[in-house]
Design a protein around this motif. Sequence first.
Motif, PDB file in Angstrom:
ATOM      1  N   HIS A  18      -3.894 -23.582   6.959  1.00 46.83           N
ATOM      2  CA  HIS A  18      -4.820 -22.554   6.447  1.00 46.83           C
ATOM      3  C   HIS A  18      -4.301 -21.125   6.618  1.00 46.83           C
ATOM      4  CE1 HIS A  18      -7.549 -25.856   5.897  1.00 46.83           C
ATOM      5  NE2 HIS A  18      -7.447 -26.158   7.178  1.00 46.83           N
ATOM      6  N   ASP A  19      -2.984 -20.970   6.400  1.00 43.46           N
ATOM      7  CA  ASP A  19      -2.412 -19.623   6.466  1.00 43.46           C
ATOM      8  C   ASP A  19      -2.341 -18.949   5.099  1.00 43.46           C
ATOM      9  OD1 ASP A  19      -0.300 -20.992   5.277  1.00 43.46           O
ATOM     10  OD2 ASP A  19       1.219 -20.271   6.688  1.00 43.46           O
ATOM     11  N   GLY A  20      -2.842 -19.632   4.081  1.00 46.29           N
ATOM     12  CA  GLY A  20      -2.841 -19.065   2.736  1.00 46.29           C
ATOM     13  C   GLY A  20      -1.550 -19.273   1.980  1.00 46.29           C
ATOM     14  N   LEU A  21      -0.665 -20.095   2.526  1.00 47.85           N
ATOM     15  CA  LEU A  21       0.614 -20.380   1.888  1.00 47.85           C
ATOM     16  C   LEU A  21       0.957 -21.857   2.080  1.00 47.85           C
ATOM     17  CD1 LEU A  21       2.499 -17.270   3.237  1.00 47.85           C
ATOM     18  CD2 LEU A  21       1.761 -17.606   0.867  1.00 47.85           C
ATOM     19  N   ILE A  22       1.637 -22.421   1.096  1.00 43.97           N
ATOM     20  CA  ILE A  22       2.076 -23.813   1.194  1.00 43.97           C
ATOM     21  C   ILE A  22       3.573 -23.823   1.463  1.00 43.97           C
ATOM     22  CG2 ILE A  22       2.393 -25.977  -0.065  1.00 43.97           C
ATOM     23  CD1 ILE A  22      -0.120 -25.214  -1.694  1.00 43.97           C
ATOM     24  N   SER A  23       3.948 -24.511   2.520  1.00 44.98           N
ATOM     25  CA  SER A  23       5.365 -24.658   2.863  1.00 44.98           C
ATOM     26  C   SER A  23       5.878 -25.985   2.307  1.00 44.98           C
ATOM     27  CB  SER A  23       5.539 -24.651   4.379  1.00 44.98           C
ATOM     28  OG  SER A  23       4.936 -25.812   4.941  1.00 44.98           O
ATOM     29  N   ALA A  24       7.187 -26.141   2.321  1.00 47.97           N
ATOM     30  CA  ALA A  24       7.791 -27.402   1.891  1.00 47.97           C
ATOM     31  C   ALA A  24       7.309 -28.544   2.785  1.00 47.97           C
ATOM     32  CB  ALA A  24       9.314 -27.288   1.919  1.00 47.97           C
ATOM     33  N   ALA A  25       7.157 -28.286   4.074  1.00 48.19           N
ATOM     34  CA  ALA A  25       6.695 -29.324   5.004  1.00 48.19           C
ATOM     35  C   ALA A  25       5.275 -29.770   4.659  1.00 48.19           C
ATOM     36  CB  ALA A  25       6.769 -28.824   6.439  1.00 48.19           C
ATOM     37  N   GLU A  26       4.413 -28.821   4.320  1.00 52.43           N
ATOM     38  CA  GLU A  26       3.035 -29.181   3.956  1.00 52.43           C
ATOM     39  C   GLU A  26       3.015 -29.989   2.665  1.00 52.43           C
ATOM     40  OE1 GLU A  26       0.189 -25.711   5.730  1.00 52.43           O
ATOM     41  OE2 GLU A  26       1.583 -25.110   4.132  1.00 52.43           O
ATOM     42  N   LEU A  27       3.834 -29.592   1.706  1.00 48.76           N
ATOM     43  CA  LEU A  27       3.901 -30.335   0.451  1.00 48.76           C
ATOM     44  C   LEU A  27       4.423 -31.747   0.695  1.00 48.76           C
ATOM     45  CD1 LEU A  27       3.504 -30.290  -2.592  1.00 48.76           C
ATOM     46  CD2 LEU A  27       5.818 -29.371  -2.796  1.00 48.76           C
ATOM     47  N   LYS A  28       5.442 -31.868   1.524  1.00 48.57           N
ATOM     48  CA  LYS A  28       5.993 -33.181   1.850  1.00 48.57           C
ATOM     49  C   LYS A  28       4.954 -34.051   2.544  1.00 48.57           C
ATOM     50  CE  LYS A  28       9.544 -35.643   4.373  1.00 48.57           C
ATOM     51  NZ  LYS A  28      10.698 -35.579   5.252  1.00 48.57           N
ATOM     52  N   ASN A  29       4.224 -33.486   3.500  1.00 51.01           N
ATOM     53  CA  ASN A  29       3.192 -34.253   4.200  1.00 51.01           C
ATOM     54  C   ASN A  29       2.148 -34.804   3.244  1.00 51.01           C
ATOM     55  OD1 ASN A  29       4.404 -33.846   6.681  1.00 51.01           O
ATOM     56  ND2 ASN A  29       3.125 -32.088   7.208  1.00 51.01           N
ATOM     57  N   LEU A  30       1.753 -33.997   2.252  1.00 50.94           N
ATOM     58  CA  LEU A  30       0.786 -34.472   1.269  1.00 50.94           C
ATOM     59  C   LEU A  30       1.355 -35.633   0.471  1.00 50.94           C
ATOM     60  CD1 LEU A  30      -1.883 -34.217  -0.373  1.00 50.94           C
ATOM     61  CD2 LEU A  30      -0.575 -32.742  -1.918  1.00 50.94           C
ATOM     62  N   MET A  31       2.572 -35.482  -0.002  1.00 47.81           N
ATOM     63  CA  MET A  31       3.183 -36.538  -0.817  1.00 47.81           C
ATOM     64  C   MET A  31       3.337 -37.832  -0.023  1.00 47.81           C
ATOM     65  SD  MET A  31       3.193 -35.089  -3.651  1.00 47.81           S
ATOM     66  CE  MET A  31       3.897 -36.471  -4.520  1.00 47.81           C
ATOM     67  N   VAL A  32       3.730 -37.728   1.230  1.00 48.39           N
ATOM     68  CA  VAL A  32       3.858 -38.914   2.080  1.00 48.39           C
ATOM     69  C   VAL A  32       2.485 -39.550   2.292  1.00 48.39           C
ATOM     70  CG1 VAL A  32       4.444 -39.705   4.417  1.00 48.39           C
ATOM     71  CG2 VAL A  32       6.008 -38.185   3.177  1.00 48.39           C
ATOM     72  N   ALA A  33       1.464 -38.736   2.530  1.00 45.15           N
ATOM     73  CA  ALA A  33       0.102 -39.255   2.715  1.00 45.15           C
ATOM     74  C   ALA A  33      -0.393 -39.975   1.461  1.00 45.15           C
ATOM     75  CB  ALA A  33      -0.855 -38.122   3.083  1.00 45.15           C
ATOM     76  N   LEU A  34       0.089 -39.542   0.304  1.00 38.41           N
ATOM     77  CA  LEU A  34      -0.296 -40.183  -0.954  1.00 38.41           C
ATOM     78  C   LEU A  34       0.570 -41.393  -1.279  1.00 38.41           C
ATOM     79  CD1 LEU A  34      -0.955 -37.010  -3.122  1.00 38.41           C
ATOM     80  CD2 LEU A  34      -2.654 -38.565  -2.134  1.00 38.41           C
ATOM     81  N   GLY A  35       1.495 -41.725  -0.373  1.00 35.39           N
ATOM     82  CA  GLY A  35       2.317 -42.915  -0.544  1.00 35.39           C
ATOM     83  C   GLY A  35       3.661 -42.674  -1.193  1.00 35.39           C
ATOM     84  N   GLY A  36       4.031 -41.425  -1.371  1.00 31.95           N
ATOM     85  CA  GLY A  36       5.321 -41.113  -1.972  1.00 31.95           C
ATOM     86  C   GLY A  36       6.420 -41.016  -0.936  1.00 31.95           C
ATOM     87  N   GLU A  37       7.636 -41.227  -1.389  1.00 32.62           N
ATOM     88  CA  GLU A  37       8.792 -41.031  -0.525  1.00 32.62           C
ATOM     89  C   GLU A  37       9.450 -39.742  -0.978  1.00 32.62           C
ATOM     90  OE1 GLU A  37      11.420 -44.307   0.110  1.00 32.62           O
ATOM     91  OE2 GLU A  37       9.789 -45.749  -0.020  1.00 32.62           O
ATOM     92  N   VAL A  38       9.356 -38.718  -0.137  1.00 28.27           N
ATOM     93  CA  VAL A  38       9.853 -37.400  -0.485  1.00 28.27           C
ATOM     94  C   VAL A  38      10.764 -36.908   0.631  1.00 28.27           C
ATOM     95  CG1 VAL A  38       9.189 -35.023  -0.998  1.00 28.27           C
ATOM     96  CG2 VAL A  38       7.730 -36.902  -1.746  1.00 28.27           C
ATOM     97  N   SER A  39      11.970 -36.528   0.249  1.00 32.02           N
ATOM     98  CA  SER A  39      12.896 -35.979   1.247  1.00 32.02           C
ATOM     99  C   SER A  39      12.585 -34.501   1.472  1.00 32.02           C
ATOM    100  CB  SER A  39      14.345 -36.124   0.744  1.00 32.02           C
ATOM    101  OG  SER A  39      14.556 -35.276  -0.370  1.00 32.02           O
ATOM    102  N   ASP A  40      13.121 -33.975   2.550  1.00 28.62           N
ATOM    103  CA  ASP A  40      12.970 -32.542   2.809  1.00 28.62           C
ATOM    104  C   ASP A  40      13.535 -31.732   1.648  1.00 28.62           C
ATOM    105  OD1 ASP A  40      11.821 -33.074   5.273  1.00 28.62           O
ATOM    106  OD2 ASP A  40      13.673 -32.745   6.402  1.00 28.62           O
ATOM    107  N   GLU A  41      14.667 -32.181   1.127  1.00 25.76           N
ATOM    108  CA  GLU A  41      15.313 -31.470   0.024  1.00 25.76           C
ATOM    109  C   GLU A  41      14.441 -31.471  -1.231  1.00 25.76           C
ATOM    110  OE1 GLU A  41      16.868 -33.909   1.864  1.00 25.76           O
ATOM    111  OE2 GLU A  41      18.077 -32.527   3.072  1.00 25.76           O
TER     112      GLU A  41
END
Length: 74
Positions: A18-41
């Motif tokens: 809730h800092d008002g910005l989306i980081s790559a880590a936050e985006l990755k966490n969402l995709m993993v939670a949705l069942g996707g396999e997403v690398s840091d890259e």
Amino acid sequence: MTENVDYKATFDLIDVDHDGLISAAELKNLMVALGGEVSDEMAEHAVTVIDTDGDGLVSLPELADYLGENTPKS
């Protein structure tokens, strides 16, 4: 510019700290939670595509503009 209110709920779901910005880590966490396999890259590349001001993070206006431009019109 797309109306930010249209995408606020989506943004808030991704912005877990809730800092008002989306980081790559936050985006990755969402995709993993949705069942996707997403690398840091892959997550970093996605943020780079959406990030128009070059700060390495995605703001609500940036996400709204990206989704508004990439959503099929009905």
